[in-house]
Write a protein that holds these residues in place. Structure first.
Motif, short mmCIF file in Angstrom:
data_model
loop_
_atom_site.label_atom_id
_atom_site.label_comp_id
_atom_site.label_asym_id
_atom_site.label_seq_id
_atom_site.Cartn_x
_atom_site.Cartn_y
_atom_site.Cartn_z
N PRO A 367 5.42 95.31 -12.99
CA PRO A 367 6.07 94.34 -12.10
C PRO A 367 5.13 93.34 -11.46
O PRO A 367 5.53 92.25 -11.08
N GLY A 368 3.85 93.71 -11.34
CA GLY A 368 2.90 92.78 -10.73
C GLY A 368 2.37 91.73 -11.67
O GLY A 368 1.61 90.85 -11.26
N LEU A 369 2.78 91.79 -12.95
CA LEU A 369 2.30 90.84 -13.94
C LEU A 369 3.41 89.86 -14.33
O LEU A 369 4.59 90.10 -14.06
N SER A 370 3.02 88.80 -14.99
CA SER A 370 3.98 87.80 -15.45
C SER A 370 4.72 88.29 -16.69
O SER A 370 4.35 89.29 -17.31
N ILE A 371 5.77 87.55 -17.07
CA ILE A 371 6.49 87.84 -18.31
C ILE A 371 5.52 87.75 -19.49
O ILE A 371 5.51 88.61 -20.38
N GLU A 372 4.71 86.71 -19.50
CA GLU A 372 3.73 86.51 -20.57
C GLU A 372 2.80 87.71 -20.70
O GLU A 372 2.56 88.23 -21.79
N GLU A 373 2.27 88.18 -19.57
CA GLU A 373 1.34 89.31 -19.59
C GLU A 373 2.04 90.59 -20.03
O GLU A 373 1.46 91.41 -20.74
N ASN A 374 3.28 90.78 -19.61
CA ASN A 374 4.04 91.95 -20.04
C ASN A 374 4.28 91.92 -21.54
O ASN A 374 4.27 92.97 -22.19
N MET A 375 4.49 90.75 -22.09
CA MET A 375 4.76 90.64 -23.53
C MET A 375 3.52 90.88 -24.37
O MET A 375 3.61 91.44 -25.47
N THR A 376 2.37 90.47 -23.89
CA THR A 376 1.16 90.49 -24.73
C THR A 376 0.27 91.68 -24.46
O THR A 376 -0.78 91.82 -25.10
N VAL A 377 0.67 92.58 -23.57
CA VAL A 377 -0.22 93.68 -23.17
C VAL A 377 -0.56 94.61 -24.33
O VAL A 377 -1.63 95.22 -24.35
N THR A 378 0.32 94.73 -25.33
CA THR A 378 0.04 95.63 -26.46
C THR A 378 -0.79 94.96 -27.55
O THR A 378 -1.20 95.63 -28.50
N VAL A 379 -1.03 93.65 -27.44
CA VAL A 379 -1.79 92.93 -28.48
C VAL A 379 -2.84 92.02 -27.84
O VAL A 379 -3.17 90.97 -28.38
N MET A 380 -3.37 92.43 -26.70
CA MET A 380 -4.30 91.56 -25.98
C MET A 380 -5.53 91.22 -26.82
O MET A 380 -6.12 90.14 -26.68
N GLY A 381 -5.93 92.11 -27.73
CA GLY A 381 -7.10 91.84 -28.56
C GLY A 381 -6.97 90.60 -29.40
O GLY A 381 -7.97 89.99 -29.79
N ARG A 413 5.52 82.25 -17.42
CA ARG A 413 4.56 82.46 -16.34
C ARG A 413 5.22 83.06 -15.10
O ARG A 413 4.54 83.47 -14.16
N ALA A 414 6.55 83.11 -15.10
CA ALA A 414 7.27 83.69 -13.96
C ALA A 414 7.01 85.19 -13.89
O ALA A 414 6.70 85.83 -14.90
N PRO A 415 7.09 85.79 -12.70
CA PRO A 415 6.86 87.24 -12.58
C PRO A 415 7.93 88.05 -13.30
O PRO A 415 9.08 87.61 -13.40
N MET A 416 7.57 89.20 -13.79
CA MET A 416 8.51 90.08 -14.47
C MET A 416 9.69 90.41 -13.56
O MET A 416 10.82 90.56 -14.02
N THR A 417 9.43 90.50 -12.27
CA THR A 417 10.48 90.86 -11.30
C THR A 417 11.53 89.78 -11.15
O THR A 417 12.58 90.02 -10.55
N SER A 418 11.29 88.58 -11.68
CA SER A 418 12.28 87.51 -11.59
C SER A 418 13.41 87.69 -12.59
O SER A 418 14.44 87.01 -12.50
N LEU A 419 13.23 88.60 -13.55
CA LEU A 419 14.22 88.81 -14.60
C LEU A 419 15.23 89.88 -14.21
O LEU A 419 14.92 90.80 -13.45
N SER A 420 16.43 89.76 -14.75
CA SER A 420 17.42 90.82 -14.63
C SER A 420 16.95 92.03 -15.43
O SER A 420 16.04 91.94 -16.26
N GLY A 421 17.58 93.18 -15.19
CA GLY A 421 17.19 94.40 -15.89
C GLY A 421 17.28 94.27 -17.39
O GLY A 421 16.40 94.73 -18.14
N GLY A 422 18.35 93.64 -17.87
CA GLY A 422 18.52 93.48 -19.30
C GLY A 422 17.47 92.59 -19.92
O GLY A 422 16.98 92.85 -21.03
N ASN A 423 17.10 91.53 -19.23
CA ASN A 423 16.06 90.64 -19.74
C ASN A 423 14.69 91.30 -19.71
O ASN A 423 13.85 91.04 -20.58
#
Length: 522
Positions: A367-381, A413-423
């Motif tokens: 929740p403390g990271l952006s949507i972008e960071e949440n999406m790329t965390v498994t492929v950061m390399g 770039r918006a925070p993950m917490t800005s999304l609804s549960g489904g999103n």
């Protein structure tokens, strides 16, 4: 429900006055995006009023404004009986004073406190002289609630030792006993999402009794069959606006879905196998791990294999074991023909395994990271250049994923917490799908997801299996399993007691087998 029908409803205790709840012109804007656009809503005493809409429609925002968690923009009002509060001044305290009680989707319970302590927080403890907590009385009250709601716990049980379903029961019971007398409005946000069938029936029966006694209930659930069976009235939100309010009896599931999405949608998802090989992606032999007992299982490329069973059947433990979160006591696991012994998830990931856990809030969401960071965390390399993060490349990839997975956001770039549960669930799915996994482990992948998003998610899963991947799906919604799975395994007490395929897979059959004692695997 008509006004005349509402006038005939029972109103609870003789000295109580019916409290009609009214919202007028409620508006809420987040960072330039209008989440609610002038919403009017009426909820009558004795009414179960369902609030429906797709992910991002504004349901959660409206509930949080009613609860005082969010403050609306200026101009709207919230009234309970003769009391009116400007919507932009609504706080948790004013909501409590108005008699609004809410059980949010994230439950707001405290894992490191006992059941008795959780029953006190937010609603008041039993007290003795000088305001001290009367622990004996508090534990006695907790035991009464535990018995009434049939919670498998004791007053001294820590919440973290309970299942998600049991934690939900604690949160609901706490809301129902909150304050002086009954609440004037009880708001339930996805209360049955984590509950097994038996507990769902018990909860719905208790809600009907409450409504018959005059209680106003605002009910949110993505289980549309449940909404139609339980509700008196249904209000539909779409893109932050109230589309319509009608009697529940006027809807069918298909017309309700159409109202929610603004378009028709095929209710039944295709169940077509696209097997591309005969060598198993995963083969399990004699597996023993906790409640899992002597499990044998093979899953092949192109398959979606469903796993049905009640909470505690071992269905989630199976996925956790395959992902390296649990270490087997004995038995063998082969991935693509090679024996493996995973002791941590990174080893499973290296073998092409991806997992979406049941509880995205605690186990998959950052929740403390952006949507972008949440999406790329498994492929950061992929996005490191000379020991630095190549942010533009990561942002481009995240934006493309957001579009492909139909994530409703103004910016990655918006925070993950800005999304609804489904999103949020779509983001977590996108995180794993970009790795092109050979084995998908999906634990309640569409929990808290609307009908349109559910179809989108399973279409993506089917695309993956059509290209040679395999998927194992755990779901409490047996109708969903019947629609999407090529095979379904039914688990009970750590064993596979039945295996169904094709037309034999029905919600009715899965329900019966999940509660049966026999072993009918064929």
């Amino acid at each position: 429900m008509s006004s005349s029908a509402a006038d005939d409803l029972p109103v609870g205790q003789p000295d109580e006055v019916p409290q009609h709840i009214r919202l007028r012109g409620v508006v809420k804007t987040f960072a330039g995006t209008q989440a609610l656009n002038g919403v009017d809503l009426d909820i009558r005493p004795g009414e179960i009023h369902a609030l429906c809409g797709g992910n991002g429609s504004g349901k959660s925002t409206l509930i949080k404004i009613l609860s005082g968690v969010y403050q609306a923009d200026e101009g709207g009002t919230i009234s309970v009986g003769e009391k009116t509060v400007p919507a932009h001044e609504m706080t948790p305290l004013s909501a409590t004073e108005l008699g609004v009680r809410t059980v949010h989707q994230d439950l707001a319970v405290f894992p490191d406190l006992t059941v008795a302590e959780n029953f006190g927080f937010g609603v008041g403890f039993q007290t003795a002289r000088f305001g001290r907590i009367a622990w004996r009385k508090q534990r006695a009250l907790a035991q009464e609630l535990i018995s009434e709601f049939e919670i498998d716990a004791s007053p001294n049980t820590l919440l973290r030792k309970l299942t998600l379903a049991q934690r939900a029961q604690v949160a609901i019971a706490r809301a129902l006993r909150a304050g002086e007398g009954k609440p004037r409005l009880l708001i339930l946000d996805e209360p049955t999402a984590a509950l097994p069938i038996r507990e769902v029936k018990q909860l719905l029966a208790s809600l009907r009794r409450l409504a018959a006694a005059g209680q106003a209930i605002l009910y949110v659930s993505h289980r549309l069959d449940e909404v139609l069976a339980l509700s008196d009235s249904i209000s539909v939100l779409r893109d932050g606006a109230l589309v319509e309010t009608r009697a529940a009896a006027d809807y069918t599931e298909s017309t309700l879905v159409e109202a929610m999405l603004g378009r028709s949608i095929e209710a039944a998802l295709p169940r077509e196998s696209h097997a591309v090989g005969t060598d198993a992606v995963v083969r399990i032999s004699g597996l023993n791990c906790g409640p899992l007992t002597d499990l044998d299982l093979s899953v092949y490329p192109g398959e979606i294999v469903g796993v049905a069973g009640l909470n505690g059947s071992g269905r989630s433990r199976l996925l956790r074991t395959l992902f390296g979160l649990e270490r087997p006591d004995s038995g063998e696991i082969h991935i693509s023909g090679k024996p493996v012994k995973f002791s941590r998830p990174s080893q499973a990931m290296a073998q092409g395994i991806a997992m979406v856990p049941e509880n995205r809030i605690s186990d998959a969401n950052f929740p403390g990271l952006s949507i972008e960071e949440n999406m790329t965390v498994t492929v950061m390399g992929r996005y490191f250049r000379r020991l630095r993060m190549a942010t533009p490349a990561a942002r481009t990839a995240a934006t493309e994923l957001s579009d492909a997975f139909k994530v409703k956001t103004t910016s990655v770039r918006a925070p993950m917490t800005s999304l609804s549960g489904g999103n949020q669930q779509k983001v977590i799915m996108a995180r794993w799908m970009q790795r092109t996994p050979s084995l998908l482990l999906l634990d309640e992948p569409t929990q808290g997801v609307d009908a349109g998003a559910r179809a989108d998610i399973y279409a993506l899963v089917r695309d993956a299996t059509a290209n040679g991947a395999a998927a194992i799906v755990v779901a409490s919604d047996f109708e969903e399993l019947a629609q999407v799975a090529d095979r379904v395994l039914v688990m009970r007490r750590g064993r596979i007691i039945a295996e169904l395929a094709g037309d034999r897979i029905t919600a009715h059959t899965l329900t019966e087998l999940s509660m049966s004692e026999g072993n009918v695997r064929s």
